[in-house]
Design a protein around this motif. Structure first.
Motif, PDB file in Angstrom:
ATOM      1  N   SER A 133      43.714  47.674  44.643  1.00  0.00           N
ATOM      2  CA  SER A 133      43.711  47.688  43.182  1.00  0.00           C
ATOM      3  C   SER A 133      45.112  47.954  42.623  1.00  0.00           C
ATOM      4  CB  SER A 133      42.736  48.756  42.669  1.00  0.00           C
ATOM      5  OG  SER A 133      42.763  48.801  41.251  1.00  0.00           O
ATOM      6  N   LYS A 134      45.412  47.343  41.494  1.00  0.00           N
ATOM      7  CA  LYS A 134      46.674  47.572  40.799  1.00  0.00           C
ATOM      8  C   LYS A 134      46.461  48.345  39.497  1.00  0.00           C
ATOM      9  CE  LYS A 134      48.839  43.422  42.716  1.00  0.00           C
ATOM     10  NZ  LYS A 134      49.482  42.108  42.405  1.00  0.00           N
ATOM     11  N   ARG A 136      45.764  51.650  37.686  1.00  0.00           N
ATOM     12  CA  ARG A 136      45.934  53.071  37.986  1.00  0.00           C
ATOM     13  C   ARG A 136      44.667  53.872  37.742  1.00  0.00           C
ATOM     14  NH1 ARG A 136      51.937  54.718  35.645  1.00  0.00           N
ATOM     15  NH2 ARG A 136      53.162  53.349  37.043  1.00  0.00           N
TER      16      ARG A 136
END
Length: 393
Positions: A133-134, A136
């Motif tokens: 995942s990118k 946050r």
């Protein structure tokens, strides 16, 4: 001695299920009476591999029900069961069920952990989500869920330990991990008994004349745990320099078709996808030279000891501590370091593929090392455990 084995899916394909069959048949040969109770009998035809004297009983879901308690209690009383081997010791409610059935009888519960104490498929799922995942916020959510799953697993493990007469782990290296993870103070019930080789002692051997230039993978083909794509990517960088070698992938799983497509589109030669066929793994062990494993999650690695017993040299990613009990790095195989390194894997393979004398010497050492997990040695440990528990009030 009378033994009841409780397991989730049986008969079924899989390492725990194969070990269960081997142990059950071996206990019978030792003169013990064996009953197996399972919740799902997914591949019933495999029951033909059991000794005819072994009784197979069916339980049902949900796990803790008056019906299941009644079935198990009747088995225990009618057969005067001495020991229950709980082959499905996590989740905790299987232990609850067994103890409700045991009641005030003299039957003792032995729980067997068939995995790594502080890691499982659910925690690995969230770890992989965090890595991919990118976002946050999502990463934080996955981390919270991963930690929650670890806490839940820790409580599960402690409950099962506290409510069993003995708790078996597969590797000495798991002892400290389990103690730390579950917060144990008293470790008197914690014992190590590895999985036995599931092939006959008479089949052991290394005949270099029968070996071909084959790198072999045997197991489930998935992305999350077995990471078989790493093997394909390694081979993609090597096959051009080793035209007389080939890579054989034996198994099935969700990533198989994707990898087949990748190999075809990139015109990678020398790769053979065998799938699961009627041909036993031993047929591949006999003629293959190198075993490769690049898994992120393993418990014991039954395929590892099996392959070594046929003189195969393993190149295995050291993502789990039990591998160090099985393979002597640099002597009976190679263990690549963490984190995973494609370059290191390639270098170790080249070292073996370019030096026939080294390959042969390590193959002989792999065969010798595999004898530590012979069926007879493992049975001796089980019988010692039975004797110890019988002598305890």
């Amino acid at each position: 001695m009378k033994i009841l084995i409780v397991i989730g899916k049986y008969p079924n394909y899989g390492g725990t299920e194969v070990v269960t069959t081997v142990l059950a048949n071996s206990f019978v040969k030792k003169g013990y009476a064996v009953t197996i109770a399972s919740f799902e009998q997914t591949v019933p035809e495999l029951s033909s591999e059991l000794d005819p004297s072994i009784v197979l009983r069916k339980l049902s879901y949900p796990v803790i029900t008056p019906k299941n308690i009644k079935v198990l209690k009747k088995i225990i009383l009618d057969n005067e069961i001495d020991f229950i081997l709980n082959q499905w010791c996590l989740p905790f409610y299987v232990t609850v069920l067994c103890n409700m059935a045991i009641g005030k009888t003299n039957c003792k519960l032995i729980s067997v952990m068939h995995g790594v104490p502080d890691k499982n498929k659910r925690t690995m799922y969230f770890e992989n989500k965090m890595k991919s995942s990118k976002n946050r916020l999502l990463i934080k959510v996955y981390e919270v869920l991963r930690r929650a799953m670890l806490v839940f697993t820790s409580y599960n493990s402690r409950y099962v330990y506290d409510n069993s007469s003995a708790y078996v782990v597969l590797s000495k290296s798991f002892i400290n991990t389990f103690v730390r993870f579950s917060g144990l103070k008293n470790t008197s019930k914690l014992i190590t008994i590895g999985n036995p080789l599931t092939i006959s002692d008479q089949e052991f051997g290394h005949d270099s004349s029968s070996k071909e230039k084959i790198i072999l993978y045997v197991g489930r083909i998935d992305y999350t745990h077995k990471r078989v794509h790493r093997i394909i990517e390694v081979w993609e960088k090597m096959y051009g320099n080793y035209p007389d070698w080939k890579l054989v992938i034996v198994g099935d799983g969700p990533e198989k078709s994707n990898l087949e497509t990748y190999v075809e589109q990139n015109k990678i030669t020398g790769v053979h996808f065998e799938g699961f066929t009627n041909k036993p793994p031993t047929a591949y062990y006999k003629k293959s030279s190198i075993l490769i494993l690049t898994s992120d999650l393993e418990s014991f690695g039954l395929v590892l000891t099996e392959a070594m017993s046929y003189g195969m040299v393993p190149v295995v990613y050291g993502s789990y501590t039990a591998v160090y009990d099985i393979v002597t790095d640099g002597k009976s195989g190679f263990i690549t370091s963490m984190p995973y390194s494609e370059e290191e894997t390639i270098n170790k393979l080249r070292e073996l593929m370019s030096d026939e004398n080294k390959l042969d010497a390590m193959a002989k050492e792999a065969l010798r090392k595999s004898q530590d997990f012979s069926l007879e040695m493992v049975l001796t440990k089980w019988e010692a455990l039975f004797s110890t528990l019988n002598n305890k009030k």
